[in-house]
Design a protein around this motif. Structure first.
Motif, PDB file in Angstrom:
ATOM      1  N   PHE A  87      94.233 -67.779  32.081  1.00 49.25           N
ATOM      2  CA  PHE A  87      95.386 -68.682  32.026  1.00 49.25           C
ATOM      3  C   PHE A  87      94.895 -70.118  32.042  1.00 49.25           C
ATOM      4  N   ASP A  88      95.725 -71.007  31.536  1.00 52.46           N
ATOM      5  CA  ASP A  88      95.374 -72.436  31.497  1.00 52.46           C
ATOM      6  C   ASP A  88      94.056 -72.691  30.777  1.00 52.46           C
ATOM      7  N   GLY A  89      93.730 -71.847  29.791  1.00 54.29           N
ATOM      8  CA  GLY A  89      92.501 -72.038  29.034  1.00 54.29           C
ATOM      9  C   GLY A  89      91.240 -71.711  29.795  1.00 54.29           C
ATOM     10  N   ARG A  90      91.359 -70.982  30.927  1.00 53.16           N
ATOM     11  CA  ARG A  90      90.185 -70.626  31.726  1.00 53.16           C
ATOM     12  C   ARG A  90      90.179 -69.125  32.003  1.00 53.16           C
ATOM     13  N   SER A  91      88.995 -68.620  32.313  1.00 49.16           N
ATOM     14  CA  SER A  91      88.812 -67.200  32.600  1.00 49.16           C
ATOM     15  C   SER A  91      88.383 -67.028  34.051  1.00 49.16           C
ATOM     16  N   ALA A 208      96.236 -61.897  30.213  1.00 44.12           N
ATOM     17  CA  ALA A 208      96.391 -63.297  29.823  1.00 44.12           C
ATOM     18  C   ALA A 208      97.822 -63.776  30.041  1.00 44.12           C
ATOM     19  N   HIS A 209      97.946 -64.879  30.758  1.00 39.25           N
ATOM     20  CA  HIS A 209      99.229 -65.577  30.890  1.00 39.25           C
ATOM     21  C   HIS A 209      99.218 -66.759  29.942  1.00 39.25           C
ATOM     22  N   PRO A 211     102.080 -69.695  27.780  1.00 36.91           N
ATOM     23  CA  PRO A 211     103.474 -70.146  27.637  1.00 36.91           C
ATOM     24  C   PRO A 211     104.275 -69.332  26.626  1.00 36.91           C
ATOM     25  N   ARG A 212     103.624 -68.742  25.635  1.00 35.13           N
ATOM     26  CA  ARG A 212     104.338 -67.945  24.638  1.00 35.13           C
ATOM     27  C   ARG A 212     104.572 -66.505  25.096  1.00 35.13           C
ATOM     28  N   GLY A 213     103.934 -66.147  26.210  1.00 33.40           N
ATOM     29  CA  GLY A 213     104.125 -64.788  26.716  1.00 33.40           C
ATOM     30  C   GLY A 213     102.811 -64.143  27.124  1.00 33.40           C
ATOM     31  N   PHE A 214     102.923 -63.042  27.816  1.00 31.86           N
ATOM     32  CA  PHE A 214     101.776 -62.291  28.316  1.00 31.86           C
ATOM     33  C   PHE A 214     101.066 -61.542  27.189  1.00 31.86           C
ATOM     34  N   ALA A 215      99.770 -61.294  27.371  1.00 30.70           N
ATOM     35  CA  ALA A 215      99.004 -60.433  26.469  1.00 30.70           C
ATOM     36  C   ALA A 215      97.956 -59.687  27.286  1.00 30.70           C
ATOM     37  N   LEU A 216      97.656 -58.474  26.851  1.00 30.22           N
ATOM     38  CA  LEU A 216      96.649 -57.647  27.521  1.00 30.22           C
ATOM     39  C   LEU A 216      95.704 -57.077  26.489  1.00 30.22           C
ATOM     40  N   HIS A 217      94.414 -57.249  26.726  1.00 30.23           N
ATOM     41  CA  HIS A 217      93.393 -56.625  25.876  1.00 30.23           C
ATOM     42  C   HIS A 217      92.760 -55.492  26.673  1.00 30.23           C
ATOM     43  N   SER A 218      92.986 -54.272  26.214  1.00 31.36           N
ATOM     44  CA  SER A 218      92.396 -53.084  26.811  1.00 31.36           C
ATOM     45  C   SER A 218      91.645 -52.337  25.721  1.00 31.36           C
ATOM     46  N   MET A 219      91.268 -51.101  26.000  1.00 27.96           N
ATOM     47  CA  MET A 219      90.538 -50.313  25.020  1.00 27.96           C
ATOM     48  C   MET A 219      90.724 -48.829  25.311  1.00 27.96           C
ATOM     49  N   ARG A 220      90.481 -48.012  24.305  1.00 28.81           N
ATOM     50  CA  ARG A 220      90.489 -46.562  24.484  1.00 28.81           C
ATOM     51  C   ARG A 220      89.067 -46.000  24.436  1.00 28.81           C
ATOM     52  N   SER A 221      88.186 -46.702  23.767  1.00 30.35           N
ATOM     53  CA  SER A 221      86.788 -46.285  23.661  1.00 30.35           C
ATOM     54  C   SER A 221      85.981 -47.484  23.206  1.00 30.35           C
ATOM     55  N   SER A 222      84.713 -47.263  22.922  1.00 33.33           N
ATOM     56  CA  SER A 222      83.865 -48.354  22.449  1.00 33.33           C
ATOM     57  C   SER A 222      84.177 -48.735  21.002  1.00 33.33           C
ATOM     58  N   SER A 348     103.001 -53.617  41.052  1.00 31.15           N
ATOM     59  CA  SER A 348     103.318 -53.703  39.625  1.00 31.15           C
ATOM     60  C   SER A 348     104.322 -54.814  39.353  1.00 31.15           C
ATOM     61  N   SER A 349     105.311 -54.955  40.238  1.00 28.23           N
ATOM     62  CA  SER A 349     106.282 -56.031  40.087  1.00 28.23           C
ATOM     63  C   SER A 349     105.626 -57.395  40.273  1.00 28.23           C
ATOM     64  N   LEU A 350     104.706 -57.477  41.233  1.00 31.52           N
ATOM     65  CA  LEU A 350     103.983 -58.724  41.465  1.00 31.52           C
ATOM     66  C   LEU A 350     103.167 -59.122  40.240  1.00 31.52           C
ATOM     67  N   MET A 351     102.405 -58.185  39.696  1.00 34.22           N
ATOM     68  CA  MET A 351     101.597 -58.474  38.506  1.00 34.22           C
ATOM     69  C   MET A 351     102.482 -58.868  37.328  1.00 34.22           C
ATOM     70  N   THR A 352     103.612 -58.186  37.186  1.00 38.28           N
ATOM     71  CA  THR A 352     104.518 -58.469  36.077  1.00 38.28           C
ATOM     72  C   THR A 352     105.102 -59.870  36.185  1.00 38.28           C
ATOM     73  N   SER A 353     105.605 -60.227  37.365  1.00 43.35           N
ATOM     74  CA  SER A 353     106.220 -61.551  37.528  1.00 43.35           C
ATOM     75  C   SER A 353     105.184 -62.668  37.471  1.00 43.35           C
ATOM     76  N   MET A 354     103.957 -62.390  37.913  1.00 47.82           N
ATOM     77  CA  MET A 354     102.922 -63.409  37.934  1.00 47.82           C
ATOM     78  C   MET A 354     102.383 -63.718  36.539  1.00 47.82           C
ATOM     79  N   LEU A 355     102.363 -62.728  35.659  1.00 48.59           N
ATOM     80  CA  LEU A 355     101.670 -62.878  34.381  1.00 48.59           C
ATOM     81  C   LEU A 355     102.593 -63.090  33.181  1.00 48.59           C
TER      82      LEU A 355
END
Length: 402
Positions: A87-91, A208-209, A211-222, A348-355
């Motif tokens: 968030f805020d351009g930082r990791s 990722a938080h 201003p345009r909305g949340f995003a999540l990068h996950s994976m199923r395999s390599s 889960s609610s905390l993570m949802t509202s925070m991100l």
């Protein structure tokens, strides 16, 4: 074996639903000589291809290993020792083992857990009936419940000691409880989830938080990536072209020195975000487990893990009952399961509202949200709390099932 033959007229435990909860419960019981029949309304291909969660917390990994169901998971799964908050351009990395005394998570898709458990049940020759529609649960408040179902065009009755409803939110199990208290919350956004044939652009999950909305990068395999975007609940899939999806993901994940690699999208769906709990999780000889009793928003990666915890607890209680006649575990099942459920609902609610970006939030609320994110990564106590909940609470009853 998975079979097209009618199930026996009697079994000890009738399990409704062949998702991970029902299959794991049947496997845990079978290892200790407690026979069970699993009834599943869908066909095998649908069950094995149903896309759901892909993060196994430490307790779920431990249960699968203790049950002898982890050989392929340990070979092909991806252990993750951290997650990234962006968030805020930082990791900011959350080091799970360092903050939890060694616990981690495993990336291994629900589809693969289901395939493994079906294969084990087939090898054991235990009854698993696909395309078996349960019509009614009868006598749940007696010592001789029955399950009526339709299979291959004929109706059958299965007598049993216990009915375990692992048949999801829309299943007959929850509807068979005569009285339940329902708690629910609907969030003002949905998730657009995609599978892409491209190696992940990250080593660990990115939350990722933006201003345009949340995003999540996950994976199923390599070689296969799983990605999510917060979208408007009114959006349809036809409004999200491949190009728009990748452009929006790149915008929300943007970080100096990091690049998102696009690839062919092979699957996409839009999922509403909600929380749901039905209390109690037991009526007489009928027990609920998994989505039949509770749903969490996927931000905390708790859905599959809660289901595994439910049936691990239930299997241990059943084992005690069949061995010694001790019913205390069965009597305590609903309260003990719900204690964990509400902890997961909170997280889960905390993570949802925070991100996520709340479309109705004013500038003051937006600043508070950023302050919460900064506190989470700057405070050792807050980071530890997140890590402990994400990696998962221990399951104290695993030893009883080994």
């Amino acid at each position: 074996m998975t079979t097209s033959s009618p199930a026996p007229a009697r079994t000890r435990v009738a399990i409704i639903g062949a998702g991970p909860a029902g299959l794991l419960l049947g496997h845990l019981l079978g290892r200790h000589g407690i026979d069970a029949v699993i009834l599943e309304s869908r066909d095998r291909a649908y069950v094995e291809q149903r896309q759901r969660a892909g993060i196994l917390e430490q307790g779920t990994v431990d249960v699968l290993r203790a049950a002898g169901a982890a050989e392929r998971m340990d070979r092909e799964g991806l252990r993750h020792d951290g997650i990234e908050l962006r968030f805020d351009g930082r990791s900011h990395r959350i080091d799970l083992p360092a903050l939890t005394g060694g616990r981690s998570v495993m990336v291994y898709a629900q589809t693969e857990v289901v395939k493994d458990l079906i294969a084990l049940r087939s090898e054991a020759g235990a009854p698993l009936l696909f395309e078996a529609e349960v019509l009614a649960v009868e006598g749940a408040d007696t010592t001789a419940p029955r399950v009526r179902y339709r299979h291959q065009g004929r109706e059958h009755t299965l007598a049993c000691d216990i009915v375990a409803a692992c048949d999801g939110f829309h299943g007959i199990g929850r509807r068979s409880l005569p009285a339940a208290h329902v708690f629910e919350r609907t969030y003002p956004f949905s998730w657009l989830g995609v599978l892409a044939d491209v190696p992940p652009s990250c080593d660990e999950l990115i939350y990722a938080h933006h201003p345009r909305g949340f995003a999540l990068h996950s994976m199923r395999s390599s070689t296969v990536s799983r990605l999510y975007l917060q979208v408007d609940p009114e959006d349809g899939l036809d409004t999200w072209s491949d190009a728009r999806i990748w452009d929006e993901l790149a915008t929300r994940f943007a970080l100096d020195g990091w690049e998102l690699t696009p690839g062919p999208i092979t699957d996409r769906s839009i999922t509403p975000m909600r929380s749901f709990v039905s209390e109690p999780m037991r009526h007489g000889r009928l027990f609920l487990a998994g989505d039949a009793a509770h749903i969490v928003p996927p931000t905390g990666a708790k859905g599959l893990n809660l289901a595994a915890a439910d049936v691990t607890l239930l299997a241990a209680a059943l084992l005690r009952w069949y061995r010694t006649g001790d019913e205390t575990g069965l009597d305590a099942y609903s309260d003990e399961a719900l204690e964990r459920v509400w902890r997961a609902e909170y997280f889960s609610s905390l993570m949802t509202s925070m991100l996520h970006t709340d479309p109705t939030a004013d500038p003051f609320a937006q600043r508070l949200q950023l302050a919460q994110l900064r506190h989470t990564v700057d405070s050792a106590a807050a980071s530890t709390s997140l890590a402990e909940n994400y990696a998962g609470l221990p399951l104290p009853c695993i030893d009883e099932l080994t």
